[in-house]
Design an enzyme around this catalytic site. Structure first.
Site, short mmCIF file in Angstrom:
data_model
loop_
_atom_site.label_atom_id
_atom_site.label_comp_id
_atom_site.label_asym_id
_atom_site.label_seq_id
_atom_site.Cartn_x
_atom_site.Cartn_y
_atom_site.Cartn_z
N ASN A 37 8.99 41.53 -19.79
CA ASN A 37 10.07 41.54 -18.91
C ASN A 37 11.25 41.58 -19.60
OD1 ASN A 37 10.42 38.95 -19.70
ND2 ASN A 37 10.38 37.94 -17.57
N ILE A 60 4.74 38.17 -16.11
CA ILE A 60 3.43 37.60 -15.82
C ILE A 60 3.40 36.68 -14.73
CG2 ILE A 60 2.74 38.00 -18.30
CD1 ILE A 60 3.51 34.74 -18.60
N ALA A 81 6.06 34.43 -22.70
CA ALA A 81 6.40 32.70 -22.42
C ALA A 81 7.78 32.65 -22.38
CB ALA A 81 5.63 32.16 -23.51
N SER A 123 0.94 26.54 -29.89
CA SER A 123 1.94 26.04 -30.67
C SER A 123 1.57 24.76 -31.24
CB SER A 123 3.11 26.12 -30.01
OG SER A 123 4.37 25.13 -30.66
N TYR A 147 7.39 22.38 -22.70
CA TYR A 147 6.91 23.56 -23.58
C TYR A 147 5.43 23.13 -24.04
CZ TYR A 147 6.42 27.05 -27.32
OH TYR A 147 6.01 28.00 -28.05
N ARG A 274 18.38 16.28 -35.37
CA ARG A 274 18.53 16.71 -33.88
C ARG A 274 17.71 15.59 -33.28
NH1 ARG A 274 16.62 22.90 -34.34
NH2 ARG A 274 18.73 23.70 -34.15
C1 UD2 Z 1 9.10 24.26 -33.86
C2 UD2 Z 1 9.24 25.29 -32.85
C3 UD2 Z 1 9.36 25.00 -31.52
C4 UD2 Z 1 8.55 23.85 -31.35
C5 UD2 Z 1 8.57 22.56 -32.36
C6 UD2 Z 1 7.27 21.73 -32.06
C7 UD2 Z 1 10.10 27.48 -33.98
C8 UD2 Z 1 11.49 28.28 -33.93
N1 UD2 Z 1 10.38 26.30 -33.36
O1 UD2 Z 1 10.56 23.84 -33.97
O2 UD2 Z 1 9.29 25.76 -30.51
O3 UD2 Z 1 7.32 24.58 -31.35
O4 UD2 Z 1 8.36 23.35 -33.64
O5 UD2 Z 1 7.45 20.72 -33.08
O6 UD2 Z 1 9.02 27.55 -34.33
N2 UD2 Z 1 17.27 23.18 -38.73
C9 UD2 Z 1 18.55 22.83 -39.38
N3 UD2 Z 1 19.46 23.77 -39.30
C10 UD2 Z 1 19.61 24.95 -38.33
C11 UD2 Z 1 18.15 25.16 -37.49
C12 UD2 Z 1 17.25 24.23 -37.75
O7 UD2 Z 1 18.57 21.94 -40.25
O8 UD2 Z 1 20.24 25.80 -38.08
C13 UD2 Z 1 16.31 22.27 -39.06
C14 UD2 Z 1 15.69 21.52 -37.59
O9 UD2 Z 1 16.76 20.28 -37.40
C15 UD2 Z 1 14.33 21.14 -37.94
C16 UD2 Z 1 13.99 22.51 -38.97
O10 UD2 Z 1 15.12 23.01 -39.59
O11 UD2 Z 1 14.25 20.10 -38.83
C17 UD2 Z 1 13.14 23.54 -38.44
O12 UD2 Z 1 13.86 23.87 -37.16
P1 UD2 Z 1 13.06 25.01 -36.15
O13 UD2 Z 1 14.06 24.72 -34.99
O14 UD2 Z 1 13.15 26.46 -36.80
O15 UD2 Z 1 11.75 24.63 -35.83
P2 UD2 Z 1 11.03 23.22 -35.46
O16 UD2 Z 1 10.12 22.95 -36.25
O17 UD2 Z 1 12.23 21.95 -35.32
#
Ligand code: UD2
Length: 330
Positions: A37, A60, A81, A123, A147, A274
């Protein structure tokens, strides 16, 4: 290499992972229908295969659209999704209509079309903040967001459709997928896509927390191989399987590696962690190995090089990856 099925449906086929899967299936001689979509997917992701696929703009949430798209498809790859965790937090009901009901529509369409297999994109989010490492499929899910609840619900439905209706459903728990075409435009985009866009713009990123948090980053072509493997392996039916590398890297080192590729020596800005950020994540990969015979082939360094080249080239072609926030669902 060819695949044993001739016609497949890819829901979310215009998205980051879906478009790589679609290209790979087309290259293997498979007839592909894409249902998207375009809420987060993009037509330009399918430019290279536009002439070879049946592209249906549809949702979907609409059972008839899914039923029509699935006609004649032996295999369905279900990637459509609401992919943004914060969006599901802001809109639990709307996202459930897509991620829960939409998944049921796909499974029903598979039943109706007589499809032999459905591969569901789940995921690592289903593990939540379980401190146990590596994350094993046998761990009790601890979803921490709508999610994650929606993904584990989809897995349960997929398993039930295998048991009740004999469809070979497999759920793949993707860890942190990266590669070309990943959209960096939201603050919640994958960290590698954000770091890449910063690096090619010759600026430094924000690191949340002290940067010692680590993730298992898996290259998109390996994820595609795992999906095709799951569609064609009987032993995967009714199972939930991690797709990761079994290794992890911390965010500080990740940035240093990417900065090195761009010849940058910028010091990142450090902001508070975060909310809900987990410290470490790494996949147990033995289930994927034993059930699918799957091992990742692209090393992190190789994958980062390929990804960097793509972002660098995209920057020079009219901002190919720059995207309006609204298209990302924000
Ligand atoms: C992943 C998935 C999310 C969810 C989650 C569950 C991705 C993109 N996201 O989030 O959908 O499934 O896992 O645990 O796959 N960070 C920085 N600077 C930035 C962006 C991110 O430091 O500009 C850090 C963030 O705080 C984290 C790490 O990088 O500690 C990974 O961040 P992410 O958003 O890529 O993925 P994640 O594991 O938080």
């Amino acid at each position: 290499m060819t695949v044993s099925f001739k016609k497949a449906l890819v829901t979310g086929g215009a998205g980051f992972i879906g478009s790589h899967l679609t290209e790979n299936l087309v290259a293997k001689g498979c007839r592909v229908t894409v249902l998207d979509n375009f809420s987060s997917g993009r037509r330009t992701n399918l430019t290279r295969v536009a002439a070879d696929i049946d592209l249906i703009e549809g949702d979907i949430r609409d059972p008839l659209a899914v039923e029509r798209a699935a006609k004649g498809c032996e295999v369905i790859f279900h990637l459509a999704a609401v992919v943004s965790v914060p969006q599901t937090v802001a809109q639990p009901l709307d996202s459930a209509r897509v991620n829960d009901l939409g998944t049921l529509h796909v499974l029903e369409a598979a039943r109706d079309a007589g499809s032999g297999a459905v591969v569901f994109a789940s995921s690592s989010a289903v593990y939540g903040d379980d401190p146990g490492l590596p994350k094993r499929e046998s761990m009790i899910p601890k979803p921490l967001s709508p999610y994650a609840v929606q993904k584990i619900t989809g897995e349960y439905y997929a398993r039930v459709y295998h048991e009740l209706y004999g469809i070979d459903t497999a759920s793949l728990r993707f860890f942190n997928v990266f590669g070309p075409r990943q959209d960096p435009s939201s603050p919640y985009s994958g960290v590698i896509s954000i770091f890449m866009s910063k690096a090619v713009a010759q600026t430094g990123p924000i690191i949340y927390g002290d940067g010692t948090q680590s993730r298992d980053f898996v290259y998109v072509s390996d994820v595609v191989r795992a999906m095709i493997g799951a569609a064609t392996t009987k032993a995967a039916a009714g199972q939930s399987i991690n797709v990761g590398t079994g290794t992890s890297i911390d965010i500080n080192r990740l940035w240093r590696t990417i900065a090195g590729m761009a010849g940058l020596s910028n010091v990142p800005r450090y902001d508070p962690p975060r909310a809900g950020d987990i410290i470490a994540s790494v996949a147990a990969v033995d289930t994927a190995e034993s059930l699918l015979g799957f091992k990742t082939e692209v090393s992190l360094e190789d994958g980062l090089e390929r990804t960097f080249r793509w972002y660098a080239a995209s920057q020079t072609t009219a901002g190919a990856y720059s995207q309006k926030g609204s298209e990302n669902g924000d």
